[in-house]
Design a protein around this motif. Structure first.
Motif, short mmCIF file in Angstrom:
data_model
loop_
_atom_site.label_atom_id
_atom_site.label_comp_id
_atom_site.label_asym_id
_atom_site.label_seq_id
_atom_site.Cartn_x
_atom_site.Cartn_y
_atom_site.Cartn_z
N GLU A 1 -14.43 42.60 2.69
CA GLU A 1 -15.34 43.73 2.92
C GLU A 1 -14.55 44.94 3.42
O GLU A 1 -14.82 46.08 3.04
CB GLU A 1 -16.41 43.33 3.93
N ILE A 2 -13.55 44.66 4.24
CA ILE A 2 -12.69 45.75 4.72
C ILE A 2 -11.93 46.35 3.54
O ILE A 2 -11.87 47.57 3.37
CB ILE A 2 -11.70 45.24 5.80
N SER A 3 -11.38 45.47 2.69
CA SER A 3 -10.64 45.95 1.52
C SER A 3 -11.52 46.82 0.64
O SER A 3 -11.09 47.85 0.12
CB SER A 3 -10.14 44.77 0.68
N LYS A 4 -12.76 46.37 0.47
CA LYS A 4 -13.71 47.13 -0.35
C LYS A 4 -13.87 48.53 0.20
O LYS A 4 -13.88 49.51 -0.54
CB LYS A 4 -15.06 46.39 -0.38
N LYS A 5 -13.98 48.56 1.51
CA LYS A 5 -14.17 49.86 2.16
C LYS A 5 -12.93 50.73 1.98
O LYS A 5 -13.02 51.91 1.65
CB LYS A 5 -14.48 49.63 3.65
N VAL A 6 -11.75 50.12 2.18
CA VAL A 6 -10.50 50.88 2.03
C VAL A 6 -10.37 51.42 0.61
O VAL A 6 -10.06 52.60 0.40
CB VAL A 6 -9.28 49.99 2.39
N ALA A 7 -10.63 50.56 -0.36
CA ALA A 7 -10.54 50.98 -1.76
C ALA A 7 -11.57 52.07 -2.05
O ALA A 7 -11.28 53.07 -2.70
CB ALA A 7 -10.74 49.79 -2.68
N HIS A 8 -12.78 51.86 -1.53
CA HIS A 8 -13.86 52.82 -1.74
C HIS A 8 -13.48 54.18 -1.17
O HIS A 8 -13.67 55.21 -1.82
CB HIS A 8 -15.15 52.29 -1.09
N ASP A 9 -12.90 54.18 0.03
CA ASP A 9 -12.52 55.44 0.65
C ASP A 9 -11.41 56.14 -0.11
O ASP A 9 -11.27 57.35 -0.05
CB ASP A 9 -12.09 55.20 2.11
N MET A 10 -10.59 55.34 -0.82
CA MET A 10 -9.54 55.95 -1.66
C MET A 10 -10.11 56.41 -2.98
O MET A 10 -9.45 57.12 -3.74
CB MET A 10 -8.42 54.94 -1.93
N GLY A 11 -11.30 55.94 -3.27
CA GLY A 11 -11.95 56.30 -4.53
C GLY A 11 -11.44 55.49 -5.70
O GLY A 11 -11.40 55.98 -6.83
N VAL A 12 -11.01 54.25 -5.44
CA VAL A 12 -10.51 53.41 -6.54
C VAL A 12 -11.19 52.05 -6.51
O VAL A 12 -11.88 51.68 -5.56
CB VAL A 12 -8.98 53.21 -6.46
N LYS A 13 -10.96 51.29 -7.59
CA LYS A 13 -11.53 49.95 -7.73
C LYS A 13 -10.66 48.95 -6.95
O LYS A 13 -9.46 49.13 -6.83
CB LYS A 13 -11.52 49.55 -9.22
N LEU A 14 -11.31 47.89 -6.48
CA LEU A 14 -10.57 46.86 -5.74
C LEU A 14 -10.23 45.71 -6.68
O LEU A 14 -11.09 45.18 -7.37
CB LEU A 14 -11.42 46.35 -4.58
N VAL A 15 -8.95 45.34 -6.73
CA VAL A 15 -8.53 44.18 -7.52
C VAL A 15 -7.89 43.18 -6.57
O VAL A 15 -7.01 43.54 -5.78
CB VAL A 15 -7.50 44.59 -8.60
N ILE A 16 -8.36 41.92 -6.63
CA ILE A 16 -7.88 40.92 -5.67
C ILE A 16 -6.93 39.94 -6.36
O ILE A 16 -7.24 39.39 -7.41
CB ILE A 16 -9.06 40.17 -5.04
N ARG A 17 -5.76 39.76 -5.80
CA ARG A 17 -4.78 38.77 -6.27
C ARG A 17 -4.68 37.67 -5.25
O ARG A 17 -4.40 37.94 -4.08
CB ARG A 17 -3.38 39.40 -6.40
N ARG A 18 -4.86 36.42 -5.71
CA ARG A 18 -4.72 35.32 -4.76
C ARG A 18 -3.31 34.74 -4.83
O ARG A 18 -2.75 34.62 -5.90
CB ARG A 18 -5.65 34.16 -5.15
N MET A 19 -2.77 34.41 -3.71
CA MET A 19 -1.50 33.67 -3.70
C MET A 19 -1.31 32.95 -2.37
O MET A 19 -2.11 33.12 -1.46
CB MET A 19 -0.33 34.60 -4.00
N ASP A 20 -0.23 32.17 -2.30
CA ASP A 20 0.06 31.49 -1.05
C ASP A 20 0.39 32.50 0.04
O ASP A 20 0.99 33.52 -0.23
CB ASP A 20 1.28 30.55 -1.23
N PHE A 21 0.02 32.16 1.24
CA PHE A 21 0.27 33.06 2.37
C PHE A 21 1.75 33.44 2.44
O PHE A 21 2.09 34.60 2.66
CB PHE A 21 -0.17 32.37 3.67
N ASP A 22 2.61 32.45 2.21
CA ASP A 22 4.06 32.69 2.29
C ASP A 22 4.57 33.68 1.25
O ASP A 22 5.60 34.30 1.42
CB ASP A 22 4.83 31.37 2.14
N SER A 23 3.86 33.76 0.13
CA SER A 23 4.33 34.63 -0.96
C SER A 23 3.82 36.05 -0.80
O SER A 23 4.26 36.95 -1.51
CB SER A 23 3.86 34.09 -2.31
#
Ligand SMILES: Nc1ncnc2c1ncn2[C@@H]1O[C@H](COP(=O)(O)OP(=O)(O)OP(=O)(O)O)[C@@H](O)[C@H]1O
Ligand SMILES: [Mg+2]
Lengths: 251, 496
Positions: free
Chosen positions: B77-99
């Protein structure tokens, strides 16, 4: 005198072949003229096979010259060497037919791939040769289904398909059951009487005596004697040859 | 061999130096006005690519929504807000925490949000936003241990688990010196380890611990009572020098804080997703059948990666084998070095190197990186298979062929290879089978193969064993089916 007629088909000068420390051929100087049949005999390990393989450069001589129709093969590049090998058929003790190809495919392979003959011509030649060696009904068989004698006759036909000027035989009957030796020797004898130039490594003394124009006796890295069969078998000169003949006749 | 190693070392050094100096050039501290291009680049492509490790409820976790696995939670939800405030779409990439941080440094993602604590160590390699959330540390334990375990101090001589590289991991390491520390990549694995008595407690941050405790029967969360080591709480990570992105995110965070959005809106929302995990309808959704599409997709990717790799590996292997058998010393040297090097290093490192290392030079997507790495690896093994296939053909065949006037290459093509193939086919089949198993390692860079999907299902359903069992059975069906198929074809070939 016409110079060309005396140019030997094959000639070796000071031929030497060393494997590591092992001096197999020390100094060989011989000639084979057109239409001649040479039988090369000698004890096991004398270097007969090595000598034969030096003639068509399957083995690279250590030094000396191998002249085919006057041309020194040791100085040729790979491409021209491949070209020269077409003119020298070779038959092996263990036949070495290509097991993944039928009899007729074995025979046609080199004419088609190397000489670029069309399929019909190659097939016609192959059929003619199969008839010559008495196997016209085996064209579509695979080598594994043939007897040793039959395989060796196919191998001879395969070598002949390139229409070579010389045929090299390395103990062609040694791996055969006794009852099949005759059929292969017969094919070779026919070939000789048609005028084919042949160098035959063999332990068949009968064949050497009856068919050869000359017998070379090889031992200890040299050709010890080179003589007409009659002379050689009846009056061997060296002790080495006398010994060898005595052992052969005992067996 | 030595030459090649030197050469490779040089390349790696250059790649790494380029990457590092690239970052150093744009070093900045948190008050610097932005002069960098990061924000404008994000705006130009119209999307903000966010890396996260969705096994950390309520920060980020996955939920099966209409048959699709979605990443949800407070951080999202925070990411959505950050992306929204930048005026861009949010794209989520999943990976291991270490990577995650490597992905950030190599430009695979624009920012990382993963309940990640702002530590001085991390701040050396990335730039952080202001802290958006700070919570205490809890221990997740079994209900039956509630009487005996009161804090980390009660765990002397016992095993405590924590996510490798996490703040809790370091807290346990520094303070719970009498306990053994078990680090794992995934929280879900830790939960599984706790349930199966491999460990006695898990150190997690408080909201996460509570989320797991609430949704896993038999587990509870208690305060860990760690001494404060000056933790700053969770912040968003950006590439070193991406001041423009940091500034933009800080503005969004300030607004979130002033409106108290995290407690009023984000956490309750995340709780709702988690809560459905217990309702009746969710139970149906948690049955493995509801996740069949995940497993099917995983099988598809695994088969595809293995099949493509075995084909490329075969072509490469043939080339390498011919080079190795050739008389040309250079070709021979290259081939020998390659084969020895690839066979002498783990596939996992090769995959990471292709994805992250080469990623500094050209941006290769994870799937392609995985296929390239597995193919290059397979090539080395196939080369040996082909070489021994070729060597097994008697020399008499070559001699007969050469004596007929066939050149070296014609002999190889018409006489040797066709015969060698009969030996090579079965070995290639075995290679295919082992690739199916070994390719599972591509999941570490986020390729959606069967292992990866089973991880998602595990995280989604909070069920540890069942997805593993199904995955195992699916692998077995694939490998067993394939080797049967190979046997069948082999049988037909020998009939010929
Ligand atoms: N490729 C090779 N490398 C090393 N030594 C070799 C090689 N080929 C042959 N030799 C050696 O050369 C010697 C002669 O071998 P060659 O096969 O020419 O003898 P041969 O007269 O044909 O014997 P046989 O009657 O047993 O066939 C032997 O000592 C053999 O070990
Ligand atoms: Mg011999």
């Amino acid at each position: 005198m016409n110079n060309e007629t005396v140019t030997p088909v094959l000639e070796v000068k000071h031929l030497k072949k060393v494997f590591g420390q092992n001096e197999v051929l020390k100094d060989i100087n011989e000639q084979v003229s057109n239409g001649q049949v040479i039988c090369l005999i000698g004890p096991s390990g004398a270097g007969k096979s090595t000598f034969l393989r030096c003639l068509n450069m399957l083995d690279q001589p250590t030094s000396g010259e191998v002249l085919f129709e006057g041309q020194d093969l040791t100085k040729l590049d790979d491409k021209r060497l491949d070209k020269t090998r077409e003119n020298m058929g070779m038959v092996f003790q263990s036949f070495n037919l290509f097991p993944h190809k039928t009899v007729i495919e074995n025979i046609k392979l080199a004419p088609v791939k190397v000489k670029g003959e069309d399929d019909a011509t190659a097939t016609a030649t192959a059929e003619k040769l199969l008839k010559q060696v008495g196997l016209e009904n085996k064209a579509d068989a695979f080598p594994a289904s043939l007897s040793g004698g039959q395989q060796q006759r196919v191998a001879i036909a395969r070598a002949l398909a390139m229409n070579p000027k010389v045929m090299l035989f390395d103990e062609p009957t040694s791996a055969l059951d006794p009852e099949m030796v005759g059929e292969v020797l017969k094919v070779m004898q026919d070939l000789a009487s048609e005028g084919m130039t042949m160098v035959v490594v063999t332990h068949e003394m009968g064949f050497a005596r009856n068919v050869a124009d000359k017998v070379w006796f090889m031992a200890d890295g040299y050709i010890q004697e080179s003589a007409e069969p009659k002379t050689f078998f009846e009056h061997p000169e060296t002790d080495r040859a006398k010994d060898f003949l005595a052992k052969i006749l005992e067996a | 061999m030595k030459k090649f190693a030197k050469w490779l070392f040089l390349v790696v050094t250059i790649v790494v130096t380029l990457g590092v100096t690239g970052n150093m050039n744009t070093k900045a501290d948190s008050n610097t006005p932005a002069t960098d291009q990061y924000l404008s680049k994000v705006k130009a492509k119209g999307e903000l690519v966010v890396g996260t490790s969705p096994d950390f409820p309520p920060y980020e976790f996955t939920k099966n929504i209409n048959g699709k696995s979605k990443v949800v939670g407070m951080d999202m939800e925070i990411s959505k807000k950050v992306a929204h405030d930048m005026g861009v779409k949010l794209v989520i990439r999943r990976m291991d925490f270490d990577s995650l941080l490597v992905a950030l440094q190599t430009g695979k993602v624009d920012m990382v949000i993963a309940g990640m604590s702002k530590t001085p160590k991390r701040a050396k390699s990335v730039d952080f936003s202001n802290v958006y959330y700070k919570a205490g540390e809890d221990l997740v334990i079994k209900k039956s241990d509630l009487k005996t375990i009161k804090s980390y101090k009660s765990l002397a001589g016992k095993a405590i688990g924590a996510q490798t590289g996490s703040i809790q991991y370091n807290l346990v390491k520094n303070q719970a010196t009498k306990s053994t520390l078990k680090g794992m990549d995934k929280d879900t694995d830790l939960i599984l380890a706790l349930q199966t008595n491999k460990i006695d407690a898990i150190a997690l941050d408080q909201p996460t611990a509570e989320a797991y405790a609430k949704n896993t029967s038999g587990l509870v969360a208690i305060n860990a009572h760690f001494k404060d080591e000056g933790e700053q709480g969770s912040a968003i990570a950006f590439p070193k020098g991406a001041q423009s992105l940091v500034n933009s995110a800080n503005k969004s965070i300030a607004e979130i804080k002033s409106k108290n959005l995290i407690h009023k809106q984000y956490l309750p929302n995340a709780g709702k997703y988690l809560a459905t995990g217990k309702s009746k309808s969710a139970k149906a959704a948690n049955s493995m059948w509801a996740y069949k599409d995940f497993f099917i997709a995983g099988v598809g990717y695994t088969l595809m990666i293995s099949a493509v790799s075995v084909v490329i590996g075969f072509l490469l292997g043939t080339l390498l084998a011919l080079m190795r058998l050739s008389k040309n010393k250079i070709a021979n040297g290259i081939s020998v070095s390659y084969i020895e090097f690839v066979r002498g290093t783990p596939l996992m490192v090769q995959i990471l190197f292709i994805y992250f290392g080469l990623g500094l030079v050209v941006n290769i997507p994870a799937l392609l990186s995985g296929i390239i790495a597995v193919s290059l690896n397979s090539g080395a093994y196939v080369a040996e298979v082909i070489r021994s296939g070729i060597s097994s053909i008697a020399v008499g065949q070559t001699e007969a062929s050469r004596s007929l006037g066939l050149s070296r290459s014609m002999t190889m093509r018409f006489i040797i290879l066709p015969q060698a193939m009969k030996n090579i086919w079965p070995a290639l089949g075995n290679e295919f089978v082992s690739l199916i198993k070994e390719s599972s390692i591509v999941s570490i860079i986020g390729v959606k193969d069967l292992i990866y999907q089973s991880r998602i299902v595990q995280a989604d359903t909070y069920r540890g064993v069942m997805p593993l069992l199904i995955t195992m059975i699916l692998y077995f069906i694939m490998t067993f089916g394939l080797s049967r198929l190979m046997k069948f074809f082999e049988g037909r070939m020998t009939h010929e």
